[in-house]
Design a protein around this motif. Structure first.
Motif, PDB file in Angstrom:
ATOM      1  N   MET A   1       0.851  -1.160   0.000  1.00  0.00           N
ATOM      2  CA  MET A   1       0.000   0.000   0.000  1.00  0.00           C
ATOM      3  C   MET A   1       0.904   1.231   0.000  1.00  0.00           C
ATOM      4  SD  MET A   1      -2.700   1.335   2.952  1.00  0.00           S
ATOM      5  CE  MET A   1      -3.453  -0.233   3.080  1.00  0.00           C
ATOM      6  N   PRO A   2       0.688   2.163  -0.922  1.00  0.00           N
ATOM      7  CA  PRO A   2       1.501   3.378  -0.946  1.00  0.00           C
ATOM      8  C   PRO A   2       1.267   4.232   0.302  1.00  0.00           C
ATOM      9  CG  PRO A   2       0.245   3.127  -2.991  1.00  0.00           C
ATOM     10  CD  PRO A   2      -0.225   2.073  -2.048  1.00  0.00           C
ATOM     11  N   TRP A   3       2.266   5.033   0.651  1.00  0.00           N
ATOM     12  CA  TRP A   3       2.180   5.834   1.869  1.00  0.00           C
ATOM     13  C   TRP A   3       1.015   6.810   1.826  1.00  0.00           C
ATOM     14  CZ3 TRP A   3       2.384  11.106   1.826  1.00  0.00           C
ATOM     15  CH2 TRP A   3       2.875  11.710   0.666  1.00  0.00           C
ATOM     16  N   TYR A   4       0.696   7.356   0.646  1.00  0.00           N
ATOM     17  CA  TYR A   4      -0.387   8.335   0.568  1.00  0.00           C
ATOM     18  C   TYR A   4      -1.749   7.657   0.745  1.00  0.00           C
ATOM     19  CZ  TYR A   4       0.274   6.796  -4.270  1.00  0.00           C
ATOM     20  OH  TYR A   4       0.458   6.036  -5.383  1.00  0.00           O
ATOM     21  N   SER A   5      -1.878   6.406   0.347  1.00  0.00           N
ATOM     22  CA  SER A   5      -3.114   5.662   0.610  1.00  0.00           C
ATOM     23  C   SER A   5      -3.252   5.385   2.106  1.00  0.00           C
ATOM     24  CB  SER A   5      -3.123   4.349  -0.150  1.00  0.00           C
ATOM     25  OG  SER A   5      -3.155   4.567  -1.530  1.00  0.00           O
ATOM     26  N   ALA A   6      -2.145   5.012   2.733  1.00  0.00           N
ATOM     27  CA  ALA A   6      -2.168   4.769   4.178  1.00  0.00           C
ATOM     28  C   ALA A   6      -2.526   6.042   4.928  1.00  0.00           C
ATOM     29  CB  ALA A   6      -0.822   4.230   4.643  1.00  0.00           C
ATOM     30  N   ALA A   8      -4.313   8.606   3.795  1.00  0.00           N
ATOM     31  CA  ALA A   8      -5.723   8.901   3.549  1.00  0.00           C
ATOM     32  C   ALA A   8      -6.618   8.004   4.413  1.00  0.00           C
ATOM     33  CB  ALA A   8      -6.056   8.716   2.076  1.00  0.00           C
ATOM     34  N   ILE A   9      -6.276   6.743   4.536  1.00  0.00           N
ATOM     35  CA  ILE A   9      -7.075   5.833   5.361  1.00  0.00           C
ATOM     36  C   ILE A   9      -6.950   6.209   6.827  1.00  0.00           C
ATOM     37  CG2 ILE A   9      -7.294   3.426   6.108  1.00  0.00           C
ATOM     38  CD1 ILE A   9      -6.499   2.658   3.216  1.00  0.00           C
ATOM     39  N   TYR A  10      -5.739   6.583   7.278  1.00  0.00           N
ATOM     40  CA  TYR A  10      -5.577   7.028   8.660  1.00  0.00           C
ATOM     41  C   TYR A  10      -6.431   8.260   8.929  1.00  0.00           C
ATOM     42  CZ  TYR A  10      -3.740   9.089  12.871  1.00  0.00           C
ATOM     43  OH  TYR A  10      -3.645   9.639  14.112  1.00  0.00           O
ATOM     44  N   TRP A  69      -3.947  -2.013   9.479  1.00  0.00           N
ATOM     45  CA  TRP A  69      -2.689  -2.270   8.772  1.00  0.00           C
ATOM     46  C   TRP A  69      -2.238  -3.726   8.962  1.00  0.00           C
ATOM     47  CZ3 TRP A  69       0.118   0.630   5.428  1.00  0.00           C
ATOM     48  CH2 TRP A  69       1.382   0.162   5.097  1.00  0.00           C
ATOM     49  N   TRP A  72      -4.276  -5.875   6.867  1.00  0.00           N
ATOM     50  CA  TRP A  72      -3.866  -5.725   5.464  1.00  0.00           C
ATOM     51  C   TRP A  72      -2.642  -6.587   5.174  1.00  0.00           C
ATOM     52  CZ3 TRP A  72      -5.886  -3.247   1.295  1.00  0.00           C
ATOM     53  CH2 TRP A  72      -5.055  -3.076   0.180  1.00  0.00           C
TER      54      TRP A  72
END
Length: 96
Positions: A1-6, A8-10, A69, A72
C-alpha cells in the motif's frame, strides 16, 4: 500500500474516531450543579478541552489504523471472507 493511501485511510479513521470521542466525559452545567449562562443550551458542556479530545482521537485512531494495517499485511479478514457473508445478487437471504 503506498504511503499516501495509508495516510488517507488514517485520516478517515481519525475523523470517524473524533465523532466517537467527542461525547465522552462531557458534563453539563446542570450535572455539575453550576449556574447556566443565559441563552445556553441545556446540553452544552460546562468545560470543553479540545486538546484533550484531539489527543484521545489520535491515540484511538492510531490503534484502529494499526489493526487495519496488520489485517492488510496478515490477511486475517479478506475480501472473499466478506463476500461469503453477503448474499449473491438475485438470491434471497438464507433462512435464519
Amino acid at each position: 500500500m503506498p504511503w499516501y493511501s495509508a495516510l488517507a485511510i488514517y485520516l478517515l479513521f481519525w475523523v470517524f474516531t473524533l465523532f466517537l470521542v467527542l461525547p465522552y466525559g462531557v458534563r453539563t452545567s446542570r450535572e455539575l450543579g453550576e449556574a447556566e449562562v443565559p441563552g445556553q443550551a441545556p446540553s452544552a458542556p460546562h468545560h470543553f478541552s479540545l486538546p484533550r479530545k484531539l489527543m484521545w482521537t489520535s491515540l484511538v485512531s492510531a490503534l484502529l489504523f494499526g489493526l487495519f494495517w496488520l489485517n492488510w499485511e496478515q490477511g486475517w479478514i479478506t475480501r472473499a471472507d466478506l463476500e461469503a457473508l453477503l448474499p449473491k445478487p438475485g438470491r434471497s437471504l438464507p433462512p435464519a
